[in-house]
Design an enzyme around this catalytic site. Structure first.
Site, mmCIF file in Angstrom:
data_model
loop_
_atom_site.group_PDB
_atom_site.id
_atom_site.type_symbol
_atom_site.label_atom_id
_atom_site.label_comp_id
_atom_site.label_asym_id
_atom_site.label_seq_id
_atom_site.Cartn_x
_atom_site.Cartn_y
_atom_site.Cartn_z
ATOM 1 C CB THR A 1 -0.691 -0.087 1.178
ATOM 2 O OG1 THR A 1 -1.711 -1.365 1.055
ATOM 3 C CG2 THR A 1 -1.882 1.148 1.079
ATOM 4 C CB CYS B 1 24.372 4.993 7.027
ATOM 5 S SG CYS B 1 23.080 5.884 6.541
HETATM 6 C C1 LIG Z 1 24.227 8.827 -0.887
HETATM 7 C C2 LIG Z 1 23.339 8.105 -0.035
HETATM 8 N N1 LIG Z 1 22.591 7.128 -0.442
HETATM 9 C C3 LIG Z 1 21.673 6.233 0.173
HETATM 10 C C4 LIG Z 1 21.382 6.899 1.378
HETATM 11 C C5 LIG Z 1 20.202 6.138 2.080
HETATM 12 O O1 LIG Z 1 19.130 6.983 2.398
HETATM 13 P P1 LIG Z 1 18.167 6.298 3.064
HETATM 14 O O2 LIG Z 1 18.475 6.095 4.586
HETATM 15 O O3 LIG Z 1 16.815 7.500 3.177
HETATM 16 O O4 LIG Z 1 17.414 5.059 2.317
HETATM 17 C C6 LIG Z 1 21.812 8.087 1.790
HETATM 18 C C7 LIG Z 1 21.686 8.587 3.239
HETATM 19 O O5 LIG Z 1 22.500 8.955 3.916
HETATM 20 C C8 LIG Z 1 23.049 8.840 1.166
HETATM 21 O O6 LIG Z 1 23.641 9.903 1.390
#
Ligand SMILES: Cc1ncc(COP(=O)(O)O)c(C=O)c1O
Length: 397
Positions: free
Chosen positions: A264, A352
């Site tokens: 959805t 991340c």
């Molecule tokens: C270059 C890049 N790719 C992918 C992502 C992942 O994005 P999301 O966590 O919103 O899926 C990020 C987030 O920091 C990013 O900077």
């Protein structure tokens, strides 16, 4: 609070919030339902957002697939093309990427390569003694130059019979350098290789016009451009008949998004992304001018400090992203960022990968300096005095 972490995320703008609110309250219809007003209005809202997102990159609305973010967009296209071209079309099993990709690409490729097979503690370490599993794909991880950029010659040299996809980051989320996507994409396409780029850090910051760009697919996340978290998009170029190239689905389910992405639709988030894209398109030129001026001012400020080294390409970069190495080898970025955390928000690298040695710094031969690096990522409301405040905490008189 001084916010210098716009690469990690950005605040949802008031207009975006206002556009989303009705779809969390009275307009709660499921866009896949057919017969009544609420459903029709939800569907219309989704299609309006699709036009707004497409408009920002000059794509056709039918070339936009809504996802839950750039991580899903990257997984969808990389796994989807790799799988379809190997198992259905029997075209080959070789993929190309670079060592400096966001983990959403890097670990997707490592999964296909067989290096990642579970979510245990070893998952995110490249341990040579770690057993690999055979998923039937081989991946070339390209080396990069000192600015973390892929040379077009290196990409071309890696292409071989059986190469089906190349995926190269557009704007680096740790140090801000831009890859030459025009040259890289043209090289891949010349050899019939599907070319995808993770453009998450570029959308809304620099112009993107897919009409003249040699790319087959791009990934985005709404929350990097003042939209909500949990929604993103995958752009896939359609041919002269309006058809996307075939690729395997990641999310099997209902017929949403033409069967590419069952589930959805998250209407309020999609509406928010659309509004954010519309606002970004209308502010793009002004924003870019402002960010370029701010970038020059802050670059000058940082360069005049003998205790700091700036990483990344001084010319080809996303304005407003600064990766700095603090000269003191005893400097501990995490400790410092915690100390100032009530006053200033900044990062030690990408959000991340916090806590690990940065794979980007390793790739440019700076791995040992991971603990000395700070990433300052500015937004259009940032000021030079924000960076001065951080420098005052870094080098107290
Ligand atoms: C270059 C890049 N790719 C992918 C992502 C992942 O994005 P999301 O966590 O919103 O899926 C990020 C987030 O920091 C990013 O900077």
């Amino acid at each position: 609070m001084i916010y210098l972490d716009h690469c990690a995320t950005t605040p949802v703008s008031r207009q975006v919030y206002a556009a989303m609110a009705p779809y969390l309250t009275e307009e709660y219809g499921n866009p896949s339902s057919k017969y009544y007003g609420q459903a029709v209005r939800a569907r219309e809202a989704v299609e309006c957002a699709r036009e707004q997102v497409a408009g920002l990159i000059h794509a056709k609305p039918e070339e936009i697939v809504f996802t839950c973010g750039a991580t899903e967009s990257n997984n969808t296209i990389i796994k989807g093309i790799a799988d379809y071209r190997k198992y259905y079309e029997r075209r080959g099993d070789h993929l190309i990427t670079s060592r400096v990709e966001h983990h959403a690409v890097l670990n997707t490729c490592r999964f296909l390569n067989g290096e990642i097979y579970s979510n245990d503690d070893d998952t995110f370490t490249l341990d040579q003694s770690h057993p690999t599993v055979d998923r039937g794909f081989s991946v070339t991880f390209l080396d990069v130059n000192a600015y973390a950029q892929v040379e077009t010659g290196a990409l071309e040299a890696a292409i071989r019979p059986g190469t089906t996809l190349a995926t190269i980051l557009w704007g680096n989320n740790e140090i801000g350098s831009l890859n030459d996507i025009v040259s890289l994409g043209a090289a891949a396409q010349k050899h019939g290789v599907f070319f995808h780029s993770d453009a998450t850090q570029v959308l809304g910051k620099l112009p993107i016009d897919v009409r003249s760009l040699p790319v087959d697919a791009l990934s985005f996340s709404a929350h990097k451009l003042n939209g909500p978290k949990g929604v993103g998009a995958l752009y896939v170029r359609t041919d002269e008949f309006g058809l996307m190239p075939p690729f395997s689905s990641l999310m099997h389910g209902g017929e949403q998004e033409n069967g590419i992405r069952g589930g959805t639709l998250c209407v309020h988030n999609i509406v928010g992304f659309g509004k954010a894209a519309e606002l970004a398109a209308s502010h793009l030129e002004n924003r870019l001018e402002r960010m370029r001026a701010l970038d020059r001012e802050i670059r000058g400020l940082l360069q005049s400090n003998k205790n700091i080294e700036l990483l990344g390409d001084p010319e080809h970069h996303i304005p407003g992203i600064f990766s700095i190495v603090v000269g003191d080898t005893f400097f501990n970025n995490e400790q410092f960022l915690k100390q100032i955390g009530d006053e200033i928000a900044a990062s030690a690298g990408s959000a991340c990968s916090a806590g690990e040695p940065s794979h980007v710094l390793q790739a440019i031969g700076r791995g040992r300096q991971t603990g000395q690096v700070l990433r300052l990522s500015l937004g259009p409301d940032s000021k030079a005095s924000d960076v001065e405040a951080l420098l005052a905490r870094l080098f107290p008189r």
